[in-house]
Design a protein around this motif. Structure first.
Motif, PDB file in Angstrom:
ATOM      1  N   GLY A 196       0.858  -1.187   0.000  1.00 56.12           N
ATOM      2  CA  GLY A 196       0.000   0.000   0.000  1.00 56.12           C
ATOM      3  C   GLY A 196       0.889   1.230   0.000  1.00 56.12           C
ATOM      4  O   GLY A 196       1.799   1.338   0.825  1.00 56.12           O
ATOM      5  N   PHE A 242       1.146   4.893   0.892  1.00 57.00           N
ATOM      6  CA  PHE A 242       0.346   5.748   1.787  1.00 57.00           C
ATOM      7  C   PHE A 242       0.306   7.200   1.302  1.00 57.00           C
ATOM      8  O   PHE A 242       1.063   8.030   1.782  1.00 57.00           O
ATOM      9  CB  PHE A 242       0.905   5.679   3.213  1.00 57.00           C
ATOM     10  CG  PHE A 242       0.865   4.305   3.831  1.00 57.00           C
ATOM     11  CD1 PHE A 242      -0.172   3.414   3.550  1.00 57.00           C
ATOM     12  CD2 PHE A 242       1.865   3.895   4.713  1.00 57.00           C
ATOM     13  CE1 PHE A 242      -0.212   2.153   4.136  1.00 57.00           C
ATOM     14  CE2 PHE A 242       1.833   2.637   5.299  1.00 57.00           C
ATOM     15  CZ  PHE A 242       0.795   1.760   5.007  1.00 57.00           C
ATOM     16  N   TYR A 260       1.336  -2.799  -6.291  1.00 57.69           N
ATOM     17  CA  TYR A 260       1.007  -1.808  -5.255  1.00 57.69           C
ATOM     18  C   TYR A 260      -0.328  -1.167  -5.564  1.00 57.69           C
ATOM     19  O   TYR A 260      -0.810  -1.226  -6.693  1.00 57.69           O
ATOM     20  CB  TYR A 260       2.106  -0.739  -5.159  1.00 57.69           C
ATOM     21  CG  TYR A 260       2.170   0.176  -6.353  1.00 57.69           C
ATOM     22  CD1 TYR A 260       3.011  -0.099  -7.425  1.00 57.69           C
ATOM     23  CD2 TYR A 260       1.358   1.321  -6.430  1.00 57.69           C
ATOM     24  CE1 TYR A 260       3.053   0.730  -8.527  1.00 57.69           C
ATOM     25  CE2 TYR A 260       1.399   2.156  -7.538  1.00 57.69           C
ATOM     26  CZ  TYR A 260       2.250   1.851  -8.589  1.00 57.69           C
ATOM     27  OH  TYR A 260       2.276   2.670  -9.697  1.00 57.69           O
ATOM     28  N   SER A 261      -0.918  -0.570  -4.545  1.00 52.11           N
ATOM     29  CA  SER A 261      -2.083   0.282  -4.794  1.00 52.11           C
ATOM     30  C   SER A 261      -1.985   1.502  -3.885  1.00 52.11           C
ATOM     31  O   SER A 261      -1.338   1.448  -2.822  1.00 52.11           O
ATOM     32  CB  SER A 261      -3.383  -0.479  -4.549  1.00 52.11           C
ATOM     33  OG  SER A 261      -3.469  -0.849  -3.195  1.00 52.11           O
ATOM     34  N   LYS A 279      -3.100   4.055  -1.215  1.00 56.48           N
ATOM     35  CA  LYS A 279      -3.958   4.031  -0.019  1.00 56.48           C
ATOM     36  C   LYS A 279      -3.990   5.443   0.582  1.00 56.48           C
ATOM     37  O   LYS A 279      -3.190   6.300   0.193  1.00 56.48           O
ATOM     38  CB  LYS A 279      -3.357   3.058   1.014  1.00 56.48           C
ATOM     39  CG  LYS A 279      -3.372   1.595   0.556  1.00 56.48           C
ATOM     40  CD  LYS A 279      -4.712   0.990   0.903  1.00 56.48           C
ATOM     41  CE  LYS A 279      -5.094  -0.303   0.247  1.00 56.48           C
ATOM     42  NZ  LYS A 279      -4.239  -1.290  -0.211  1.00 56.48           N
ATOM     43  N   ARG A 324      -0.901   7.896   5.789  1.00 58.92           N
ATOM     44  CA  ARG A 324      -0.759   7.285   7.119  1.00 58.92           C
ATOM     45  C   ARG A 324      -0.676   8.420   8.146  1.00 58.92           C
ATOM     46  O   ARG A 324       0.066   9.391   7.942  1.00 58.92           O
ATOM     47  CB  ARG A 324       0.525   6.449   7.134  1.00 58.92           C
ATOM     48  CG  ARG A 324       0.779   5.679   8.402  1.00 58.92           C
ATOM     49  CD  ARG A 324       1.959   4.734   8.230  1.00 58.92           C
ATOM     50  NE  ARG A 324       3.229   5.425   8.029  1.00 58.92           N
ATOM     51  CZ  ARG A 324       4.405   4.815   7.899  1.00 58.92           C
ATOM     52  NH1 ARG A 324       4.474   3.490   7.944  1.00 58.92           N
ATOM     53  NH2 ARG A 324       5.503   5.513   7.727  1.00 58.92           N
TER      54      ARG A 324
END
Ligand code: NAD
Ligand code: UFG
Length: 336
Positions: free
Chosen positions: A216, A218, A286-287, A289, A292
């Motif tokens: 992910g 961030f 990957y993607s 997201k 964070r």
């Protein structure tokens, strides 16, 4: 005369131990193995051809420390021992303050009782908070930390500065690490996180080896060239060599010496993924997201002070960092 490495079986400790021994220094290790394995020390023996003296002990254990200091002629301590998981520190603040600050205070007390007043401290770029200036110099004011782990570093720095001010027999070398990644080029020692990794590079290598399905990323809306977070990654062997220089620095009686350790180059998450894929010929799914919590956009240092005053400069580039991280992971898919 021996150098004591607390937390010497950990990621940075085991690499530093290797560089110290290869540099002809004598070292003794103490570690409670809460986040490491004695196998790391066996691997260091294999790499250096030297038997490692070590104690399974906690830095909060005064009796154990007394025994270590009475059995060895220790003048210098490099204090790697610390809990370091940012998220866990939010859940367990007492454990972090107790282990990191309480433990270090006990260690410092035993050190002074034995007249060993030379200390190297593993601090972190996290003490700058959201930095006021980029690249970050040592003059940049310390900021607001976003988690108890960061505060333990912030507060311990202040404690060391105050102790040195009050007693100039102390020498304190405070090293602010940026983002250590990579592994020994032999692939025999490396980073071995417990459970799901929090940091970017161990996550990437675990995706690459098939232990995790995808990474992910961030956030891709930061104010950076490609929108993803920018950090100052440095090779752990370079970082280890900086500790050898820190011991040399201690021997010049510097009083209190504070220094950034990084390459001075920032790379984004996407650049790191791309370089890893190119250098190693593996794909990292990957993607994107959400951001964070607590993350900042950009963090890289000015490495000038380290070059001028510590006589240290990073030698390895990002491609070698990616190569060695992967070499370690693929040869040790389950760690030690
Ligand atoms: P690590 O967890 O691999 O090593 C720390 C070692 O200390 C482990 O072997 C652990 O078992 C030991 N330890 C923990 N508490 C102890 C205690 N009370 N008594 C004895 N041993 C104890 O972590 P690392 O990445 O090698 O980090 C080393 C130091 O560098 C830590 O102080 C960390 O906070 C600091 N640091 C690390 C990074 C990073 O990204 N890795 C960045 C900045 C600063
Ligand atoms: N990132 C992702 N996906 C992940 C992990 C991280 O996109 O799965 C991104 C983060 O958002 C950040 C970058 O990758 O932009 C680097 O993240 P890391 O967690 O690897 O490193 P940080 O810079 O956030 O934090 C690290 C240590 C801290 C230390 C700090 C400064 O984890 O303990 O460096 O030294 F305080």
């Amino acid at each position: 005369m021996s150098i004591l490495l607390t937390g010497g079986a950990g990621y940075i400790g085991s690499h530093t131990l290797t560089e110290l021994i290869n540099g002809g220094y004598d070292a003794v290790v103490m570690d409670n193995f809460s986040n490491s394995s004695p196998k790391a020390l066996e691997r260091v023996e294999e790499l250096t051809g030297k038997k490692i003296r070590y104690y399974e002990a906690d830095i909060s254990d005064r009796n154990a420390l007394e025994k270590i200091f009475s059995e060895n002629d220790i003048r210098e301590v490099i204090n790697f021992a610390s809990l370091k998981a940012v998220g866990e520190s939010v859940e367990k603040p007492w454990e972090y303050y107790n282990n990191n600050i309480g433990g270090t205070l006990t260690l410092l007390d035993v050190m002074r009782r034995h007249g060993a007043k030379n200390f190297v401290f593993s601090s972190s770029a996290t003490v700058y908070g959201d930095p006021a200036v980029i690249p970050i110099t040592e003059e940049c004011p310390k900021g607001t930390c976003t988690n108890p782990y960061g505060w333990t570093k912030w507060m311990l720095e202040q404690i060391l500065i105050d102790m040195q001010k009050a007693d100039n027999e102390w020498n304190m070398v405070i090293l602010r690490y940026f983002n250590p990644i990579g592994a020994h080029p032999s692939g025999r020692i490396g980073e071995n996180p417990n459970g799901r990794p929090n940091n970017l590079m161990p996550f990437i290598t675990q995706v690459a080896v098939g232990k995790l399905p995808e990474l992910g990323v961030f956030g891709n809306d930061y104010d950076t060239p490609d929108g993803t977070g920018v950090r100052d990654y440095l090779h752990v062997v370079d970082l280890a060599r900086a500790h050898v220089k820190a011991i040399d620095k201690l021997r010049e009686n510097p009083g209190c010496f504070i220094c950034n350790l990084g390459t001075g180059q920032g790379y984004s998450v996407m650049e790191l993924i791309k370089t890893f894929e190119e250098v190693n010929g593996v794909k990292i799914p990957y993607s994107i997201k959400p951001r964070r919590a607590g993350d900042i956009a950009t963090c890289y240092c000015s490495p000038e002070k380290a070059e001028k005053e510590l006589n240290w400069k990073a030698q390895f580039g990002i491609a070698e960092m990616c190569r060695d991280s992967w070499n370690w992971q693929k040869n040790n898919p389950d760690g030690y």
